[in-house]
Scaffold this active site. Structure first.
Site, PDB file in Angstrom:
ATOM      1  N   TYR A 183       0.870  -1.156  -0.375  1.00 31.96           N
ATOM      2  CA  TYR A 183      -0.050   0.049   0.030  1.00 31.96           C
ATOM      3  C   TYR A 183       1.128   0.928  -0.476  1.00 31.96           C
ATOM      4  CZ  TYR A 183      -3.922   3.067   0.932  1.00 31.96           C
ATOM      5  OH  TYR A 183      -4.313   4.098   1.113  1.00 31.96           O
ATOM      6  N   ASN A 185       1.847   3.334   1.776  1.00 36.19           N
ATOM      7  CA  ASN A 185       2.291   4.109   3.125  1.00 36.19           C
ATOM      8  C   ASN A 185       2.934   3.506   3.045  1.00 36.19           C
ATOM      9  OD1 ASN A 185       0.828   1.866   4.178  1.00 36.19           O
ATOM     10  ND2 ASN A 185       0.295   3.353   5.997  1.00 36.19           N
ATOM     11  N   LYS A 186       3.633   1.872   2.697  1.00 38.50           N
ATOM     12  CA  LYS A 186       4.367   1.241   2.646  1.00 38.50           C
ATOM     13  C   LYS A 186       5.866   1.754   2.574  1.00 38.50           C
ATOM     14  CE  LYS A 186       1.340  -1.764   4.791  1.00 38.50           C
ATOM     15  NZ  LYS A 186       0.422  -1.463   4.668  1.00 38.50           N
ATOM     16  N   GLN A 187       6.560   1.043   3.106  1.00 44.15           N
ATOM     17  CA  GLN A 187       8.113   0.927   2.372  1.00 44.15           C
ATOM     18  C   GLN A 187       8.802   1.306   1.592  1.00 44.15           C
ATOM     19  OE1 GLN A 187       7.323  -1.328   5.038  1.00 44.15           O
ATOM     20  NE2 GLN A 187       8.832  -1.381   6.466  1.00 44.15           N
TER      21      GLN A 187
END
Length: 374
Positions: A183, A185-187
């Protein structure tokens, strides 16, 4: 008249010309799904985490769900998981009709407390969904021992933790099947999507079949030959192209996020009432997903968050306990007091703006406002 504030988001992906370049290659190829880019991505992810097999799916939740199906979970079965996580950690087996058991978390790591997991096991327990919360590896060895002792399936929810290491090896390399998610907002991100890494060729074959409506890949039958009940959890080559570009710079992403986390730690050193995340130790190397602080019990979290928002700084509660979500209360009768450490943590934690390219000046701005609010 007050000057308009520049909004500082909670998260932001790092995308540049390389993602555009690879996506255009896919578009020009005319092959948008079930194509070679997905296989390339899977091979690179498997190599990255040290697992022999990887299967890309439409989301981290989809990957967890497929592992629950493969484990044969169903009505009458109980599954132990963490109350301090995103709801998908429980939804994945609820979709198969299994019943949740929530074991409390360790107050330092915020991951499942193995002693609480051991105490929660009953004769109906069939699996553990272990969560690597906020990118910090869970106590995998202890949880594996519990699973082996009681004959339980162990599924690792590493959706927040790509790049983390446990006892010197990447998550995904230790044996239990793991799920990573992408998603925004992930790394690293592919917009939506996830991948399951596994050490079992048979499980990998089942994953490939189940994600594509149960289609057979054994060479027998034609395109419309379906050997099991499956789902449409397919991924696209467009997402794989973005993912390949992101993998190229993943090491740099992890470095920049770790540096931003260190900077926050230094800035927060003289802010009373605000506790930074637990640091790494020899057995746990975090992959920085979010930057979540814990406020002193004497502070009003809502007032602190409102103060940040008034200055254009995004923040959020991270995260409400799963067992206290409305649908959980209504369906299973869960209430406060079941997992006191997780509940206390959920009441006091909040996320600060955190992303790969956050500027030092913006972090200073966040901490200045936070200092004034507490």
């Amino acid at each position: 008249m007050r000057e308009a504030l520049r909004e500082l988001p909670l998260s932001r992906p790092w995308l540049d010309e390389r993602e555009e370049e690879l996506v255009l290659e896919v578009l020009r190829s005319g092959r948008l799904s079930l194509g070679p880019w997905i296989e390339r991505f899977e091979d690179e992810v498997a190599q990255r985490v040290g697992a022999p097999y990887a299967a890309a799916v439409s989301s981290g939740t989809a990957g967890l769900h497929l592992l629950c199906k493969i484990a044969g979970l169903g009505p009458g079965d109980e599954v132990i998981t963490s109350p301090l996580s995103f709801v998908s950690s429980a939804n994945c087996f609820l979709l198969e009709g299994a019943t949740p058991l929530f074991a409390d978390v360790d107050p330092v790591t915020l991951n499942l407390d193995p002693s609480a997991v051991e105490a929660a096991v009953t004769e109906r327990t069939r699996a553990i969904v272990a969560v690597d919360m906020f990118g910090f590896p869970c106590e995998l060895d202890a949880l594996r021992a519990i699973a082996e002792r009681h004959g339980l399936a162990l599924i690792e929810d590493s959706c927040e933790s790509l790049g983390a290491e446990y006892r010197g090896r990447p998550l995904g390399a230790h044996g239990p099947s793991a799920v990573f998610a992408f998603y925004p907002n992930k790394q690293m991100t592919t917009g939506e999507g996830g991948v399951v890494t596994t050490h079992s060729e048979e499980e990998w074959r089942q994953l490939c079949s189940l994600r594509n409506q149960g289609r057979s890949y054994d060479g027998e039958g034609g395109w419309f030959h379906h050997v099991r009940l499956g789902l449409n959890y397919r991924w696209t080559d467009l997402q794989a192209a973005i993912g390949l570009a992101q993998l190229e710079k993943l090491d740099r992403i992890l470095e920049l996020r770790a540096a931003a986390a260190r900077r926050y730690g230094e800035l927060l050193g003289n802010v009373n009432g605000v506790e930074p995340p637990t640091p790494d130790d020899p057995n746990h190397r975090r992959s920085w997903f979010v930057y979540v602080v814990k406020l002193d019990r004497s502070l009003d979290r809502s007032a602190v968050m409102d103060a940040l928002r008034r200055e254009g700084i995004a923040t959020a509660e991270y995260v409400p306990c799963i067992h206290l979500q409305p649908y959980m209360r209504e369906r299973f009768g869960f209430a406060e007091g079941l997992c006191p450490i997780a509940e206390e943590t959920a009441r006091r934690t909040m996320a600060l703006p955190f992303f790969t390219q956050i500027e030092p000046d913006d972090q200073e701005r966040v901490v200045d406002v936070l200092r004034g609010a507490v």
